[in-house]
Design a protein around this motif. Sequence first.
Motif, PDB file in Angstrom:
ATOM      1  N   ILE A 111      -4.684  12.051   2.451  1.00  0.00           N
ATOM      2  CA  ILE A 111      -4.115  13.137   2.078  1.00  0.00           C
ATOM      3  C   ILE A 111      -3.195  13.756   3.063  1.00  0.00           C
ATOM      4  O   ILE A 111      -2.318  14.340   2.598  1.00  0.00           O
ATOM      5  N   SER A 112      -3.125  13.344   4.281  1.00  0.00           N
ATOM      6  CA  SER A 112      -2.185  13.846   5.391  1.00  0.00           C
ATOM      7  C   SER A 112      -0.735  13.231   5.153  1.00  0.00           C
ATOM      8  O   SER A 112       0.112  14.168   5.371  1.00  0.00           O
ATOM      9  N   ALA A 113      -0.685  11.929   4.531  1.00  0.00           N
ATOM     10  CA  ALA A 113       0.552  11.332   4.103  1.00  0.00           C
ATOM     11  C   ALA A 113       1.253  12.482   2.775  1.00  0.00           C
ATOM     12  O   ALA A 113       2.416  12.782   2.985  1.00  0.00           O
ATOM     13  N   GLY A 130      12.559   2.812  -0.780  1.00  0.00           N
ATOM     14  CA  GLY A 130      11.686   1.490  -0.632  1.00  0.00           C
ATOM     15  C   GLY A 130      10.863   1.431  -1.884  1.00  0.00           C
ATOM     16  O   GLY A 130      10.571   2.474  -2.659  1.00  0.00           O
ATOM     17  N   GLU A 131      10.303   0.462  -2.042  1.00  0.00           N
ATOM     18  CA  GLU A 131       9.437   0.268  -3.068  1.00  0.00           C
ATOM     19  C   GLU A 131       8.140   0.873  -2.978  1.00  0.00           C
ATOM     20  O   GLU A 131       7.514   0.925  -2.052  1.00  0.00           O
ATOM     21  N   VAL A 132       7.550   1.638  -4.081  1.00  0.00           N
ATOM     22  CA  VAL A 132       6.392   2.203  -3.959  1.00  0.00           C
ATOM     23  C   VAL A 132       5.126   1.334  -4.273  1.00  0.00           C
ATOM     24  O   VAL A 132       5.188   0.798  -5.501  1.00  0.00           O
ATOM     25  N   SER A 133       4.390   0.966  -3.514  1.00  0.00           N
ATOM     26  CA  SER A 133       3.281  -0.004  -3.622  1.00  0.00           C
ATOM     27  C   SER A 133       2.317   0.632  -4.659  1.00  0.00           C
ATOM     28  O   SER A 133       2.107   1.890  -4.657  1.00  0.00           O
ATOM     29  N   SER A 134       1.453  -0.004  -5.195  1.00  0.00           N
ATOM     30  CA  SER A 134       0.424   0.465  -6.039  1.00  0.00           C
ATOM     31  C   SER A 134      -0.638   1.348  -5.435  1.00  0.00           C
ATOM     32  O   SER A 134      -1.136   2.073  -5.922  1.00  0.00           O
ATOM     33  N   ARG A 168      -4.526   9.720  -8.215  1.00  0.00           N
ATOM     34  CA  ARG A 168      -5.960  10.460  -7.878  1.00  0.00           C
ATOM     35  C   ARG A 168      -5.973  11.694  -7.452  1.00  0.00           C
ATOM     36  O   ARG A 168      -7.005  12.597  -7.679  1.00  0.00           O
ATOM     37  N   ILE A 169      -5.123  12.232  -6.875  1.00  0.00           N
ATOM     38  CA  ILE A 169      -4.906  13.775  -6.351  1.00  0.00           C
ATOM     39  C   ILE A 169      -4.271  14.647  -7.190  1.00  0.00           C
ATOM     40  O   ILE A 169      -3.918  15.737  -6.968  1.00  0.00           O
ATOM     41  N   PRO A 182       0.923  12.858 -11.197  1.00  0.00           N
ATOM     42  CA  PRO A 182       0.899  11.754 -12.107  1.00  0.00           C
ATOM     43  C   PRO A 182       2.244  10.844 -11.781  1.00  0.00           C
ATOM     44  O   PRO A 182       3.258  11.441 -11.579  1.00  0.00           O
ATOM     45  N   MET A 183       1.751   9.733 -11.511  1.00  0.00           N
ATOM     46  CA  MET A 183       3.033   8.869 -11.483  1.00  0.00           C
ATOM     47  C   MET A 183       2.836   7.315 -12.234  1.00  0.00           C
ATOM     48  O   MET A 183       3.293   6.575 -12.015  1.00  0.00           O
ATOM     49  N   ASP A 184       2.282   7.627 -13.228  1.00  0.00           N
ATOM     50  CA  ASP A 184       1.896   6.421 -14.264  1.00  0.00           C
ATOM     51  C   ASP A 184       3.443   5.604 -14.612  1.00  0.00           C
ATOM     52  O   ASP A 184       3.405   4.489 -14.883  1.00  0.00           O
TER      53      ASP A 184
END
Length: 116
Positions: free
Chosen positions: A52-54, A76-80, A88-89, A92-94
Amino acid sequence: MATETTKSTTTVTWDDTVSVENAQKKKQELLKAFNSSDRIHLDVSQVEDLDISAVQLILASQKEALLRKKEFKIVGEVSSNFSDFFCRIGIPMDNLITSEQLSTEILETITGDENA
């Protein structure tokens, strides 16, 4: 005579893990970028794990950019792992594929402006 203003850009790259253990260091890197540039790009393509710090640092950076009238953008590419954590928090990034879309989604979350 026309005056041309060039905007400086600083890219801050996060790698490996962004967590409470190194959040203060990451914050200082971002503040240094805000103090020296008009555009701050945060490269998250090398982030393998985060907590959560990020998220707090990203949201605080977006708010700082709004206050200082500067540009803050995730690049940059967003990793899974990264996108899964946001889901999870409750962010939504679906349907988000690019870091540009992530930046827009976060800005909308902060401002409540769908046209941000």
